[in-house]
Every structure is written in structure tokens, then in C-alpha cells.
Scaffold this active site. Structure first.
Site, PDB file in Angstrom:
ATOM      1  N   PHE A   3     -10.285  -0.247  -0.612  1.00 18.95           N
ATOM      2  CA  PHE A   3     -10.020  -1.119   0.538  1.00 18.95           C
ATOM      3  C   PHE A   3     -10.532  -2.524   0.226  1.00 18.95           C
ATOM      4  O   PHE A   3     -11.716  -2.720  -0.025  1.00 18.95           O
ATOM      5  CB  PHE A   3     -10.691  -0.581   1.804  1.00 18.95           C
ATOM      6  CG  PHE A   3     -10.236  -1.287   3.037  1.00 18.95           C
ATOM      7  CD1 PHE A   3      -9.053  -0.914   3.671  1.00 18.95           C
ATOM      8  CD2 PHE A   3     -10.963  -2.349   3.555  1.00 18.95           C
ATOM      9  CE1 PHE A   3      -8.616  -1.571   4.806  1.00 18.95           C
ATOM     10  CE2 PHE A   3     -10.526  -3.018   4.696  1.00 18.95           C
ATOM     11  CZ  PHE A   3      -9.356  -2.637   5.311  1.00 18.95           C
TER      12      PHE A   3
ATOM     13  N   ASP B 271      -8.029  -8.566   6.012  1.00 17.56           N
ATOM     14  CA  ASP B 271      -9.171  -8.447   6.924  1.00 17.56           C
ATOM     15  C   ASP B 271      -9.783  -7.051   6.923  1.00 17.56           C
ATOM     16  O   ASP B 271      -9.183  -6.084   6.460  1.00 17.56           O
ATOM     17  CB  ASP B 271      -8.735  -8.767   8.355  1.00 17.56           C
ATOM     18  CG  ASP B 271      -7.937  -7.628   8.965  1.00 17.56           C
ATOM     19  OD1 ASP B 271      -6.930  -7.219   8.348  1.00 17.56           O
ATOM     20  OD2 ASP B 271      -8.321  -7.128  10.032  1.00 17.56           O
TER      21      ASP B 271
ATOM     22  N   ASP C  45       0.869  -1.183   0.000  1.00 13.76           N
ATOM     23  CA  ASP C  45       0.000   0.000   0.000  1.00 13.76           C
ATOM     24  C   ASP C  45       0.904   1.230   0.000  1.00 13.76           C
ATOM     25  O   ASP C  45       1.378   1.643  -1.050  1.00 13.76           O
ATOM     26  CB  ASP C  45      -0.935  -0.084   1.213  1.00 13.76           C
ATOM     27  CG  ASP C  45      -1.940   1.051   1.275  1.00 13.76           C
ATOM     28  OD1 ASP C  45      -2.207   1.667   0.238  1.00 13.76           O
ATOM     29  OD2 ASP C  45      -2.465   1.334   2.368  1.00 13.76           O
TER      30      ASP C  45
HETATM   31  P1  5GP Z   1       1.739  -0.382   3.926  1.00 13.39           P
HETATM   32  O1  5GP Z   1       2.777  -0.396   5.020  1.00 13.39           O
HETATM   33  O2  5GP Z   1       2.231  -0.834   2.601  1.00 13.39           O
HETATM   34  O3  5GP Z   1       1.032   0.941   3.847  1.00 13.39           O
HETATM   35  O4  5GP Z   1       0.584  -1.314   4.400  1.00 13.39           O
HETATM   36  C1  5GP Z   1       0.699  -2.624   4.398  1.00 13.39           C
HETATM   37  C2  5GP Z   1      -0.353  -3.226   5.288  1.00 13.39           C
HETATM   38  O5  5GP Z   1      -1.540  -2.397   5.422  1.00 13.39           O
HETATM   39  C3  5GP Z   1      -0.810  -4.495   4.673  1.00 13.39           C
HETATM   40  O6  5GP Z   1       0.019  -5.575   5.039  1.00 13.39           O
HETATM   41  C4  5GP Z   1      -2.224  -4.612   5.211  1.00 13.39           C
HETATM   42  O7  5GP Z   1      -2.175  -5.228   6.471  1.00 13.39           O
HETATM   43  C5  5GP Z   1      -2.708  -3.180   5.370  1.00 13.39           C
HETATM   44  N1  5GP Z   1      -3.535  -2.754   4.220  1.00 13.39           N
HETATM   45  C6  5GP Z   1      -3.220  -1.849   3.282  1.00 13.39           C
HETATM   46  N2  5GP Z   1      -4.212  -1.722   2.358  1.00 13.39           N
HETATM   47  C7  5GP Z   1      -5.171  -2.588   2.736  1.00 13.39           C
HETATM   48  C8  5GP Z   1      -6.462  -2.949   2.173  1.00 13.39           C
HETATM   49  O8  5GP Z   1      -6.938  -2.456   1.140  1.00 13.39           O
HETATM   50  N3  5GP Z   1      -7.159  -3.902   2.844  1.00 13.39           N
HETATM   51  C9  5GP Z   1      -6.703  -4.484   3.987  1.00 13.39           C
HETATM   52  N4  5GP Z   1      -7.474  -5.398   4.546  1.00 13.39           N
HETATM   53  N5  5GP Z   1      -5.503  -4.182   4.532  1.00 13.39           N
HETATM   54  C10 5GP Z   1      -4.745  -3.238   3.908  1.00 13.39           C
END
Ligand code: 5GP
Ligand code: MG
Length: 187
Positions: A157, A164, A100
Site C-alpha cells: 500500500f 492518499d 491495482d
Molecule cells: P483498482 O480499481 O485498479 O483496483 O484501484 C484503483 C484505485 O484504488 C486507485 O485509483 C487508488 O485510488 C486505489 N488504490 C489502489 N492501490 C492503492 C495503494 O496502494 N495506495 C493508495 N493510496 N490507493 C490505492
């Protein structure tokens, strides 16, 4: 009940996981590979991917919890290394559900490449790469990019296949967009 629209079907996921497994098999042929799943979201991707890999392989899990919002700096990622196998001289592939902002994988890479507490260190990997099932477009705040990915998805999302919403929906065999009756978390 929240409404969930299917974004990526179980069949499409199977095809993508097989493709990523092929790429990994080719790239890591005869090398000492350790795949580290990031808890908890990577559980399905990890289980499906490793069963497609016909090669010597070690598997471990790593837990990372980050604090978002005003408290968030790269140093505030809490990492639980209790589940880690030895990584000394191993080719390590971090595996997560979704890329993300990229903060989590970026911080994990930094941590594993130069662990902060030498006495508790699992050892320095020989190489370090990252694989994700989903890559959310236009959200990245880091320079690193995943070396392997299944799908690029729009900024929505998503839940299912390990992901989850309030700890629900991880068991869905597909990836869906959730339209909740309760508000979505602020990322
Ligand atoms: P980042 O550090 O890349 O911003 O986020 C990674 C983590 O955020 C992922 O491993 C996940 O747990 C959570 N996350 C980011 N986007 C989503 C999404 O669209 N749905 C869900 N369920 N979790 C997300
Ligand atoms: Mg996660």
C-alpha cells in the site's frame, strides 16, 4: 505518526514522467488528444505530465468511486461526468495514479466507449487508452492493461504523489510505503 519509507523518489518520478510524456508526444503527434485525469489521485501525475507535452491538448477530469467487497460488480462504479469536456472524435487518454485490480480503469473505458445515458453523453471518443504512474504487480482481475506506465511496484500500500491514506499524504513529492499505527484499508 505513521512511518513512511520512500519507495520511489521525486527525482525518479520526474524521470519516469518525462519518459511517458515522450512516448505520448510521439504516439499522439498531430492528433486531437484529450487527457482525462481520474480524480483525485491523478492530480500530481496530471499536472507534471501535461506540462511536458508541447502539443495541442485538451484536459478534463473524471470522478469515479467504486464499491468494493460484496457489493462490487463492474456496473457499480459511480461516475461523475459533470467535469467532462466533449469527447466526440477526440483521442482520449485516461490517466490514473495506480493500476491495482484494474476495475476502475476498465469500467471507465467501458463507460466512455459506450456511455450508459446517451442524453448526458460527452460523445464517443475516436480512440481510448490508459496511462498510470504505478502498476501494482499480481493484483489484476481484468484483461485490460495500461498502455503507458511509470513503474511496476510490488503489492504494497503506497501513498504520496497524489495517493492518499485516509485522505492524508497526497501532497508528498515521492511515493512511499506507509506503516500505519491505524489499520490499512482492506482492498
Ligand atoms: P483498482 O480499481 O485498479 O483496483 O484501484 C484503483 C484505485 O484504488 C486507485 O485509483 C487508488 O485510488 C486505489 N488504490 C489502489 N492501490 C492503492 C495503494 O496502494 N495506495 C493508495 N493510496 N490507493 C490505492
Ligand atoms: Mg483512484
Amino acid at each position: 505518526m505513521d512511518r513512511i519509507d520512500v519507495l520511489i523518489s521525486a527525482e525518479q518520478i520526474r524521470t519516469a514522467v518525462n519518459r511517458v510524456a515522450q512516448q505520448i508526444s510521439t504516439d499522439y503527434h498531430n492528433r486531437p488528444l484529450t487527457i482525462l485525469g481520474v480524480m483525485t489521485g491523478s492530480l500530481m501525475f496530471l499536472a507534471d505530465l501535461i506540462r511536458q507535452l508541447d502539443m495541442p491538448l485538451q484536459v478534463g477530469m473524471i470522478q469515479a468511486s467504486s464499491y468494493r467487497g460484496t457489493q462490487t460488480t463492474p456496473g457499480t462504479l459511480r461516475i461523475n461526468a459533470d467535469f467532462l469536456p466533449r469527447l466526440e472524435d477526440r483521442d482520449v487518454l485516461l490517466l490514473d495514479d495506480i493500476f491495482d485490480t484494474g476495475q476502475t480503469l476498465s469500467a471507465l473505458c467501458t463507460h466512455l466507449a459506450a456511455p450508459a445515458v446517451p442524453s448526458a453523453s460527452p460523445g464517443k471518443p475516436r480512440s481510448l487508452k490508459a496511462a498510470v504512474l504505478l502498476w501494482k504487480e499480481g493484483r489484476q482481475t481484468v484483461t485490460m492493461q495500461p498502455d503507458y506506465f511509470g513503474f511496476r511496484i510490488p503489492d504494497q500500500f503506497v501513498v504520496g504523489y497524489g495517493l492518499d491514506f485516509n485522505n492524508e499524504y497526497r501532497h508528498l513529492p515521492y511515493v512511499g510505503v506507509v506503516h500505519p499505527v491505524t489499520p490499512l484499508p482492506v482492498a
